[in-house]
Design a protein around this motif. Structure first.
Motif, PDB file in Angstrom:
ATOM      1  N   ARG A   1      -7.426  -0.031  -6.635  1.00 53.46           N
ATOM      2  CA  ARG A   1      -7.037   0.551  -5.351  1.00 53.46           C
ATOM      3  C   ARG A   1      -7.919   1.759  -5.031  1.00 53.46           C
ATOM      4  NH1 ARG A   1      -1.934  -0.957  -7.437  1.00 53.46           N
ATOM      5  NH2 ARG A   1      -0.653  -2.188  -5.987  1.00 53.46           N
ATOM      6  N   VAL A   2      -8.180   1.940  -3.746  1.00 49.72           N
ATOM      7  CA  VAL A   2      -8.913   3.124  -3.282  1.00 49.72           C
ATOM      8  C   VAL A   2      -8.173   3.688  -2.080  1.00 49.72           C
ATOM      9  CG1 VAL A   2     -11.165   2.321  -4.097  1.00 49.72           C
ATOM     10  CG2 VAL A   2     -10.403   1.739  -1.773  1.00 49.72           C
ATOM     11  N   THR A   3      -8.434   4.937  -1.768  1.00 45.86           N
ATOM     12  CA  THR A   3      -7.817   5.567  -0.608  1.00 45.86           C
ATOM     13  C   THR A   3      -8.739   5.419   0.586  1.00 45.86           C
ATOM     14  OG1 THR A   3      -6.667   7.168  -2.006  1.00 45.86           O
ATOM     15  CG2 THR A   3      -6.883   7.704   0.334  1.00 45.86           C
ATOM     16  N   LEU A   4      -8.231   4.836   1.647  1.00 46.70           N
ATOM     17  CA  LEU A   4      -9.025   4.524   2.835  1.00 46.70           C
ATOM     18  C   LEU A   4      -8.487   5.284   4.038  1.00 46.70           C
ATOM     19  CD1 LEU A   4      -9.015   0.680   2.220  1.00 46.70           C
ATOM     20  CD2 LEU A   4     -10.930   2.195   1.770  1.00 46.70           C
TER      21      LEU A   4
ATOM     22  N   LEU B   1      -5.714   6.812  17.320  1.00 46.26           N
ATOM     23  CA  LEU B   1      -4.493   7.244  16.645  1.00 46.26           C
ATOM     24  C   LEU B   1      -4.313   8.753  16.801  1.00 46.26           C
ATOM     25  CD1 LEU B   1      -4.792   5.235  13.298  1.00 46.26           C
ATOM     26  CD2 LEU B   1      -3.336   4.694  15.252  1.00 46.26           C
ATOM     27  N   PRO B   2      -3.096   9.221  17.026  1.00 49.32           N
ATOM     28  CA  PRO B   2      -2.843  10.671  17.185  1.00 49.32           C
ATOM     29  C   PRO B   2      -2.800  11.403  15.846  1.00 49.32           C
ATOM     30  CG  PRO B   2      -0.790   9.476  17.419  1.00 49.32           C
ATOM     31  CD  PRO B   2      -1.875   8.423  17.266  1.00 49.32           C
ATOM     32  N   PHE B   3      -3.134  10.700  14.753  1.00 50.01           N
ATOM     33  CA  PHE B   3      -3.099  11.301  13.428  1.00 50.01           C
ATOM     34  C   PHE B   3      -4.139  10.601  12.555  1.00 50.01           C
ATOM     35  CE2 PHE B   3       0.187   8.039  13.883  1.00 50.01           C
ATOM     36  CZ  PHE B   3      -0.245   7.114  12.943  1.00 50.01           C
ATOM     37  N   ARG B   4      -4.364  11.158  11.372  1.00 48.20           N
ATOM     38  CA  ARG B   4      -5.256  10.527  10.404  1.00 48.20           C
ATOM     39  C   ARG B   4      -4.415   9.854   9.321  1.00 48.20           C
ATOM     40  NH1 ARG B   4      -9.689  13.975   7.758  1.00 48.20           N
ATOM     41  NH2 ARG B   4     -10.160  11.917   6.912  1.00 48.20           N
ATOM     42  N   LEU B   5      -4.616   8.556   9.189  1.00 48.29           N
ATOM     43  CA  LEU B   5      -3.853   7.773   8.226  1.00 48.29           C
ATOM     44  C   LEU B   5      -4.607   7.698   6.899  1.00 48.29           C
ATOM     45  CD1 LEU B   5      -1.566   5.682   7.517  1.00 48.29           C
ATOM     46  CD2 LEU B   5      -3.122   3.928   8.396  1.00 48.29           C
ATOM     47  N   LYS B   6      -3.891   7.836   5.793  1.00 47.55           N
ATOM     48  CA  LYS B   6      -4.432   7.572   4.465  1.00 47.55           C
ATOM     49  C   LYS B   6      -3.704   6.364   3.890  1.00 47.55           C
ATOM     50  CE  LYS B   6      -3.937  11.284   2.045  1.00 47.55           C
ATOM     51  NZ  LYS B   6      -4.081  12.256   0.907  1.00 47.55           N
ATOM     52  N   ARG B   7      -4.465   5.351   3.538  1.00 45.03           N
ATOM     53  CA  ARG B   7      -3.861   4.136   2.966  1.00 45.03           C
ATOM     54  C   ARG B   7      -4.508   3.844   1.612  1.00 45.03           C
ATOM     55  NH1 ARG B   7      -2.827  -0.871   6.734  1.00 45.03           N
ATOM     56  NH2 ARG B   7      -0.987   0.437   7.097  1.00 45.03           N
TER      57      ARG B   7
ATOM     58  N   SER C   1       0.838  -1.201   0.000  1.00 41.96           N
ATOM     59  CA  SER C   1       0.000   0.000   0.000  1.00 41.96           C
ATOM     60  C   SER C   1       0.873   1.251   0.000  1.00 41.96           C
ATOM     61  CB  SER C   1      -0.901   0.017   1.234  1.00 41.96           C
ATOM     62  OG  SER C   1      -0.130   0.218   2.414  1.00 41.96           O
ATOM     63  N   SER C   2       0.230   2.379  -0.290  1.00 42.77           N
ATOM     64  CA  SER C   2       0.878   3.689  -0.183  1.00 42.77           C
ATOM     65  C   SER C   2       0.264   4.398   1.017  1.00 42.77           C
ATOM     66  CB  SER C   2       0.654   4.496  -1.464  1.00 42.77           C
ATOM     67  OG  SER C   2       1.139   5.815  -1.312  1.00 42.77           O
ATOM     68  N   ASP C   3       1.064   4.571   2.079  1.00 35.80           N
ATOM     69  CA  ASP C   3       0.569   5.156   3.327  1.00 35.80           C
ATOM     70  C   ASP C   3       1.107   6.565   3.519  1.00 35.80           C
ATOM     71  OD1 ASP C   3      -0.654   2.759   3.747  1.00 35.80           O
ATOM     72  OD2 ASP C   3       0.840   1.993   5.151  1.00 35.80           O
ATOM     73  N   SER C   4       0.244   7.436   4.009  1.00 36.42           N
ATOM     74  CA  SER C   4       0.658   8.814   4.288  1.00 36.42           C
ATOM     75  C   SER C   4      -0.245   9.389   5.363  1.00 36.42           C
ATOM     76  CB  SER C   4       0.586   9.671   3.020  1.00 36.42           C
ATOM     77  OG  SER C   4      -0.737   9.702   2.519  1.00 36.42           O
TER      78      SER C   4
ATOM     79  N   HIS D   1      -0.938  -3.349   4.953  1.00 37.59           N
ATOM     80  CA  HIS D   1       0.000  -2.716   4.014  1.00 37.59           C
ATOM     81  C   HIS D   1       0.465  -3.727   2.965  1.00 37.59           C
ATOM     82  CE1 HIS D   1       3.600  -0.916   2.339  1.00 37.59           C
ATOM     83  NE2 HIS D   1       4.329  -1.890   2.844  1.00 37.59           N
ATOM     84  N   ARG D   2       0.745  -4.936   3.401  1.00 41.44           N
ATOM     85  CA  ARG D   2       1.259  -5.970   2.488  1.00 41.44           C
ATOM     86  C   ARG D   2       0.134  -6.951   2.180  1.00 41.44           C
ATOM     87  NH1 ARG D   2       3.760 -11.049   3.362  1.00 41.44           N
ATOM     88  NH2 ARG D   2       5.213 -11.639   1.677  1.00 41.44           N
ATOM     89  N   LEU D   3      -0.342  -6.931   0.943  1.00 40.96           N
ATOM     90  CA  LEU D   3      -1.402  -7.825   0.491  1.00 40.96           C
ATOM     91  C   LEU D   3      -0.801  -8.831  -0.472  1.00 40.96           C
ATOM     92  CD1 LEU D   3      -4.472  -8.494   0.368  1.00 40.96           C
ATOM     93  CD2 LEU D   3      -4.634  -6.860  -1.516  1.00 40.96           C
TER      94      LEU D   3
END
Length: 373
Positions: free
Chosen positions: A278-281, A288-294, A187-190, A222-224
């Motif tokens: 792929r979609v952004t989830l 979590l102390p932040f918002r994750l985009k995967r 995945s692409s995480d940010s 992250h790893r599929l």
């Protein structure tokens, strides 16, 4: 079994729609419209993150003002077990159905830390086995390498486990059985931009390795890793009209670089083929102390699923792997009652020393039945 706040919000909305700005109020709920609820309080209650027993019970509809204005109608026949059965099997079916109801209501077993420990009949167990997990896999998926291309092979079969860690462990073992080349999709995480982040927040503290290592039940990993022919499950609604919803099971037909070709193997659209991209989830976990985009394919391998995910499904072959006991109200009842016959289920129960056992914990909150009996 939805959170009571959802029903109460619908009640207020329908009252507003029916009465508008007239100021008239009605004592009838839902604006006087007839609403039919269907459910079973023996099953899993609304999921409350880190919720205590009292919190889980209090968030159900029978803790709402709505239930006092409802008429309770009881269903008395287990249709999953009795439909299409032979007359010679009726007595055994009724006995099994009554046993399931007793498990759901916590009427069997002795007390242990407030929850009953029940004995499981030997004919439902895998005992005296060198490889109990392997025997359970063989029971649910016999001759899988020869039959996995049959259209309905995966339709009525599933392995169940209480927690995602065990689900992933068994899925990896099943994936290794399949022939063919593995295809890995990272995945692409940010970090997503968020207005309510404090001024002291430093995004540079969270490396990509840390973000990639996060695993959440509502998100793909992250790893599929996939192979052609393996069953997968959708984790997001894609197309309601085609039955591509959260929980729909499919089978991989081909693996591309940017899309996955799969066919539906459950529900009413069996055989329908679709392309998944792929979609952004973004997870809803507020811890979590932040918002994750995967950005990842919204799927997971699904030889095994959690008990919670199986709720509502009817299956012909079920294998329940209890490496750890169930931990929430109704989980054991839900797992055991997925099958259409007594012969369709086998259990593997491990004790604290990882040895095969014939007893397990059954979690039941008896106060949930107080005003619906």
């Amino acid at each position: 079994m939805i959170h009571k706040h959802a029903f109460e919000a619908l009640d207020r909305t329908l009252n507003d729609v029916m009465h508008g700005d007239s100021g008239n109020s009605s004592e009838a709920v839902f604006g006087g419209k007839v609403v039919v609820f269907g459910g079973d309080f023996r099953q899993i209650l609304p999921v409350v993150t880190n919720g205590t027993r009292s919190k889980c019970v209090n968030d159900c509809i029978n803790s709402s003002y709505i239930l006092s204005k409802c008429k309770v109608l009881k269903l008395t026949k287990n249709m999953r077990l009795t439909v299409g059965c032979r007359s010679s099997d009726v007595e055994n079916i009724i006995e099994f159905a009554d046993w399931l109801l007793d498990i759901g209501q916590g009427n069997v077993g002795g007390p242990n830390d407030g929850q009953p420990v029940i004995d499981i009949p030997d004919d439902l167990l895998i005992l005296n086995s060198v490889d109990p997990m392997g025997d359970l896999i063989t029971f649910v998926y016999p001759n899988i390498l020869d039959r996995f291309n049959e259209l309905t092979y995966f339709k009525d079969r599933a392995l169940l486990a209480p927690v995602n860690e065990v689900v992933q462990e068994i899925n990896e073992r099943m994936l290794a059985i399949f022939l063919g080349e593995e295809v890995e999709y990272p995945s692409s995480d940010s970090l997503a931009e968020c207005e309510d982040v404090s001024e002291d927040f430093d995004p540079h503290l969270y490396s990509h390795d840390l973000l990639n290592g996060l695993k959440m039940s509502e998100m793909p990993n992250h790893r599929l890793v996939l192979k052609v022919g393996v069953p997968i499950m959708l984790l997001r609604n894609i197309n309601h009209k085609k039955g591509l919803c959260n929980g729909t099971r499919l089978q991989v037909v081909s693996l591309g670089r940017r899309v996955i070709d799969a066919k539906v193997v459950s529900g009413t659209n069996i055989g329908y083929r679709t392309l998944i991209s792929r979609v952004t989830l973004t997870p809803t976990d507020k811890k979590l102390p932040f918002r994750l985009k995967r950005r990842q394919f919204p799927i997971s391998v699904c030889f095994v699923m959690t008990i919670n995910k199986s709720q509502g499904q009817s299956l012909s072959r079920v294998g329940l792997y209890l490496k750890d006991p169930v931990f929430s109200h109704g989980q054991l009842y839900v797992a055991l009652s997925r099958v259409k016959s007594r012969d369709g289920i086998k259990l593997v129960i491990l004790d604290k020393e990882s040895k095969l056992a014939n007893k397990t914990t059954n979690v039941v909150y008896k106060e949930i039945f107080g005003n619906v009996e």
